[in-house]
Design an enzyme around this catalytic site. Sequence first.
Site, PDB file in Angstrom:
ATOM      1  N   ILE A   1     104.154 129.288  41.722  1.00 25.37           N
ATOM      2  CA  ILE A   1     103.659 128.314  42.692  1.00 25.37           C
ATOM      3  C   ILE A   1     104.727 127.953  43.712  1.00 25.37           C
ATOM      4  O   ILE A   1     104.456 127.870  44.914  1.00 25.37           O
ATOM      5  CB  ILE A   1     103.155 127.059  41.960  1.00 25.37           C
ATOM      6  CG1 ILE A   1     101.851 127.372  41.199  1.00 25.37           C
ATOM      7  CG2 ILE A   1     102.948 125.907  42.926  1.00 25.37           C
ATOM      8  CD1 ILE A   1     101.405 126.276  40.252  1.00 25.37           C
TER       9      ILE A   1
ATOM     10  N   TYR B   1     103.972 116.889  27.704  1.00 24.20           N
ATOM     11  CA  TYR B   1     103.703 117.455  29.026  1.00 24.20           C
ATOM     12  C   TYR B   1     102.659 116.620  29.759  1.00 24.20           C
ATOM     13  O   TYR B   1     102.846 116.243  30.924  1.00 24.20           O
ATOM     14  CB  TYR B   1     103.222 118.895  28.886  1.00 24.20           C
ATOM     15  CG  TYR B   1     102.919 119.568  30.203  1.00 24.20           C
ATOM     16  CD1 TYR B   1     103.945 120.096  30.977  1.00 24.20           C
ATOM     17  CD2 TYR B   1     101.611 119.684  30.679  1.00 24.20           C
ATOM     18  CE1 TYR B   1     103.679 120.707  32.198  1.00 24.20           C
ATOM     19  CE2 TYR B   1     101.342 120.290  31.888  1.00 24.20           C
ATOM     20  CZ  TYR B   1     102.373 120.803  32.638  1.00 24.20           C
ATOM     21  OH  TYR B   1     102.097 121.408  33.842  1.00 24.20           O
TER      22      TYR B   1
ATOM     23  N   LEU C   1      96.945 131.589  37.726  1.00 20.16           N
ATOM     24  CA  LEU C   1      97.391 132.899  37.250  1.00 20.16           C
ATOM     25  C   LEU C   1      98.673 133.324  37.954  1.00 20.16           C
ATOM     26  O   LEU C   1      98.692 134.261  38.758  1.00 20.16           O
ATOM     27  CB  LEU C   1      96.282 133.935  37.443  1.00 20.16           C
ATOM     28  CG  LEU C   1      95.056 133.754  36.552  1.00 20.16           C
ATOM     29  CD1 LEU C   1      94.072 134.899  36.760  1.00 20.16           C
ATOM     30  CD2 LEU C   1      95.444 133.655  35.083  1.00 20.16           C
TER      31      LEU C   1
END
Length: 264
Positions: A18, A158, A192
């Site tokens: 990302i 998380y 992904l």
Amino acid sequence: MGRVEGKIALVTGGASGIGLSAATLLTKEGAKVVIGDFNVEGATEAAERIIHSGGEAIGIFLDASKEDSIKKAVDITVEKYGKIDVLYNNVGLTNLQKDVDVVNMDLEEWDRLMNVNTKSVLLGSRYAIPHMIKAGGGSIINTASMAAFAGDATRSAYGASKAAVVNLTRYIAAQYGKNNIRCNSVAPGLILTPAAKNNMPEPVLSIFEKYNALPYHGEADDIGYTVLFLASDESKFITGQTIQVEGGHYMANPSIADFQALIG
């Protein structure tokens, strides 16, 4: 071209996935980008690819668990380019082996994830904001997660760390909006990235696809383009928000997929 022309951006965790998508898209639209990553070789290679494609970027070492390393990354950005207009706090960790349910969680892992996933956002913003004020404003963008918005069977630390990012985003936006500083976050669903493709077993991918409203998974550029929008003046009246980019995973009654299968 030109959506962020002339802007200076620091992207943390920008060597791959990302962060790399965001850094690449920002440079394609006219920004100069500093890519900070623990994988300094990957950050340098990413910057070289951007330069080869006609953009401007440098890669530097960044350890998001260390305050002095975060400060240094901000300082390098300002020393190199004279200002910082965009800060993308993207570094995040998860550990499926140690970050489990509340009773069995490794408490050292809790501290580690809170330090990296949440405190790094605080510190990056803490050191970038004074420079943004001097420059007349800026945009801070944080990576949250869909895990911030619902409970789950595992990854308790998380999820809690990313929920903290969502609210810290609001606090930064409220405290520095009058300085023309906007702060928003992006909450990805299953994206992904190369790491996800390599490590996510097919049965897990199928579960996510089943409960997404859309019939496909997200790609890194789906987040990268959202970051680009939030970095640009196109979003100049948006602050304190978290944009969920997760394929409609939480949009509907969670049983809708099972009912559709039953009816079908």
